[in-house]
Design a protein around this motif. Sequence first.
Motif, short mmCIF file in Angstrom:
data_model
loop_
_atom_site.label_atom_id
_atom_site.label_comp_id
_atom_site.label_asym_id
_atom_site.label_seq_id
_atom_site.Cartn_x
_atom_site.Cartn_y
_atom_site.Cartn_z
N THR A 138 0.84 -1.19 0.00
CA THR A 138 0.00 0.00 0.00
C THR A 138 0.88 1.25 0.00
OG1 THR A 138 -1.62 1.24 1.29
CG2 THR A 138 -0.09 -0.14 2.52
N PRO A 139 0.41 2.36 -0.65
CA PRO A 139 1.21 3.59 -0.64
C PRO A 139 1.29 4.23 0.73
CG PRO A 139 -0.94 3.96 -1.66
CD PRO A 139 -0.81 2.49 -1.46
N ASP B 107 -1.69 12.50 4.92
CA ASP B 107 -1.46 13.88 5.37
C ASP B 107 -1.90 14.11 6.82
OD1 ASP B 107 -0.50 14.69 2.86
OD2 ASP B 107 -2.54 14.99 2.11
N GLU B 108 -2.79 13.24 7.31
CA GLU B 108 -3.29 13.42 8.66
C GLU B 108 -3.48 12.04 9.30
OE1 GLU B 108 -6.79 16.00 10.98
OE2 GLU B 108 -7.09 15.33 8.91
N VAL B 109 -3.14 11.96 10.58
CA VAL B 109 -3.26 10.69 11.29
C VAL B 109 -4.00 10.90 12.61
CG1 VAL B 109 -1.16 9.68 10.31
CG2 VAL B 109 -1.02 10.99 12.43
N HIS B 110 -4.55 9.82 13.11
CA HIS B 110 -5.21 9.84 14.42
C HIS B 110 -4.32 9.08 15.39
CE1 HIS B 110 -8.48 10.23 17.27
NE2 HIS B 110 -8.41 8.94 17.54
N VAL B 111 -3.89 9.75 16.45
CA VAL B 111 -2.95 9.17 17.41
C VAL B 111 -3.67 8.91 18.73
CG1 VAL B 111 -0.76 9.46 18.62
CG2 VAL B 111 -1.05 10.43 16.33
N LEU C 227 6.02 1.16 29.96
CA LEU C 227 5.47 0.98 28.62
C LEU C 227 4.09 1.61 28.47
CD1 LEU C 227 6.43 -2.75 28.05
CD2 LEU C 227 7.55 -0.77 27.05
N LEU C 228 3.86 2.20 27.30
CA LEU C 228 2.54 2.70 26.92
C LEU C 228 2.20 2.12 25.55
CD1 LEU C 228 2.85 6.47 27.94
CD2 LEU C 228 1.56 4.70 29.13
N PHE C 229 0.90 1.97 25.29
CA PHE C 229 0.43 1.40 24.03
C PHE C 229 0.07 2.54 23.07
CE2 PHE C 229 -2.60 -0.61 21.15
CZ PHE C 229 -1.98 -1.83 20.89
N VAL C 230 0.73 2.59 21.92
CA VAL C 230 0.52 3.66 20.94
C VAL C 230 -0.16 3.08 19.70
CG1 VAL C 230 1.61 5.42 19.51
CG2 VAL C 230 2.57 4.86 21.76
N GLU C 231 -1.17 3.80 19.23
CA GLU C 231 -1.92 3.39 18.04
C GLU C 231 -2.07 4.59 17.11
OE1 GLU C 231 -5.98 0.82 17.08
OE2 GLU C 231 -5.75 1.85 19.00
N ILE C 232 -1.60 4.46 15.87
CA ILE C 232 -1.67 5.56 14.91
C ILE C 232 -2.36 5.05 13.64
CG2 ILE C 232 -0.36 7.20 13.50
CD1 ILE C 232 1.80 7.19 15.58
N THR C 233 -3.38 5.79 13.20
CA THR C 233 -4.17 5.39 12.03
C THR C 233 -4.25 6.57 11.06
OG1 THR C 233 -5.53 3.93 13.39
CG2 THR C 233 -6.40 4.53 11.24
N GLU D 240 -8.25 4.09 6.91
CA GLU D 240 -8.27 3.46 8.22
C GLU D 240 -7.60 2.08 8.22
OE1 GLU D 240 -12.18 3.40 9.80
OE2 GLU D 240 -12.29 5.60 10.04
N GLY D 241 -7.40 1.53 7.02
CA GLY D 241 -6.70 0.26 6.93
C GLY D 241 -5.20 0.41 7.13
N CYS D 242 -4.74 1.65 7.07
CA CYS D 242 -3.32 1.93 7.27
C CYS D 242 -3.13 2.32 8.72
CB CYS D 242 -2.87 3.05 6.33
SG CYS D 242 -1.14 3.54 6.54
#
Length: 267
Positions: A3-4, A38-42, A94-100, A105-107
């Motif tokens: 995926t790009p 260009d934009e992500v949800h953290v 440790l902390l759990f990080v999730e970036i979408t 949203e599949g990325c």
Amino acid sequence: MSTPCQIVIEGIQAGPPYTSDGLPTEAIVVARSSHYCDEVHVQVHIADAGSQNIADQNVTVDFSGASSDPALLPGLITLRFDLPPLSEFRCGDLLFVEITCVADEGCTKHDWFPIQCKPAPGEPGSGSDNGNGNGNGGHWPPLRCLFTAAAAAFALLAALACIAIGIGTQNPTSLATGIALLGASSLAWALWAYWCGPGLCVRLAVLCWVFKCGFLAAIPVLFFSTNMVIILVIIAYGSIAGLLVEKLRKHNCPVPSARQPLTQIPI
């Protein structure tokens, strides 16, 4: 075909100012993204993806300082967030990080990351010096941290042996010795925790190593002893070791081996 959209999370950074106890008060998630996004949800969680959020925000990807290094993705993602008051998160926890990617949203990427403190509390420039040159309540040199951690671990190991023998043989002297060693272990543990600030993974790993070693060393007793009380105590030690292994895995922490020395743990 790939995926790009690509996201790579580099980690969590923290720095001064620290509290008087050497605890970080804020941190920054650092990640990189391809041009596609260009934009992500953290999101940053204290335990796992379904746990409480301590950061939850959309972030615009910065391409202005794109690196010429082809190994690095061009987009920079940074999100500064406050650590919850009274949470007592330490450097190394440790902390759990999730970036979408907002557009796809599949990325998405997610993983556990330790809080990396630079400079560490107590080092020059950390802003946590208490006037005696020791910073976070002292932050002993690594060798002293090793000594206090080892004293706590081996005193606990000896206490477990004495308590098991004392209960199994109804020997009050052995039981009293075990209780005294337990007190000495608690004191050494408190000094190590206060002066050296070990993270959650390290603290759990030391306890896990002690109970695993205690259980493995006592396995022959299970084959030759007819005293059910001491057998139950030894089985309890093994069960505690198993629970600690599960806890370490839940927090994505390395599990120590009882066949290797205590120095395998970064104490």
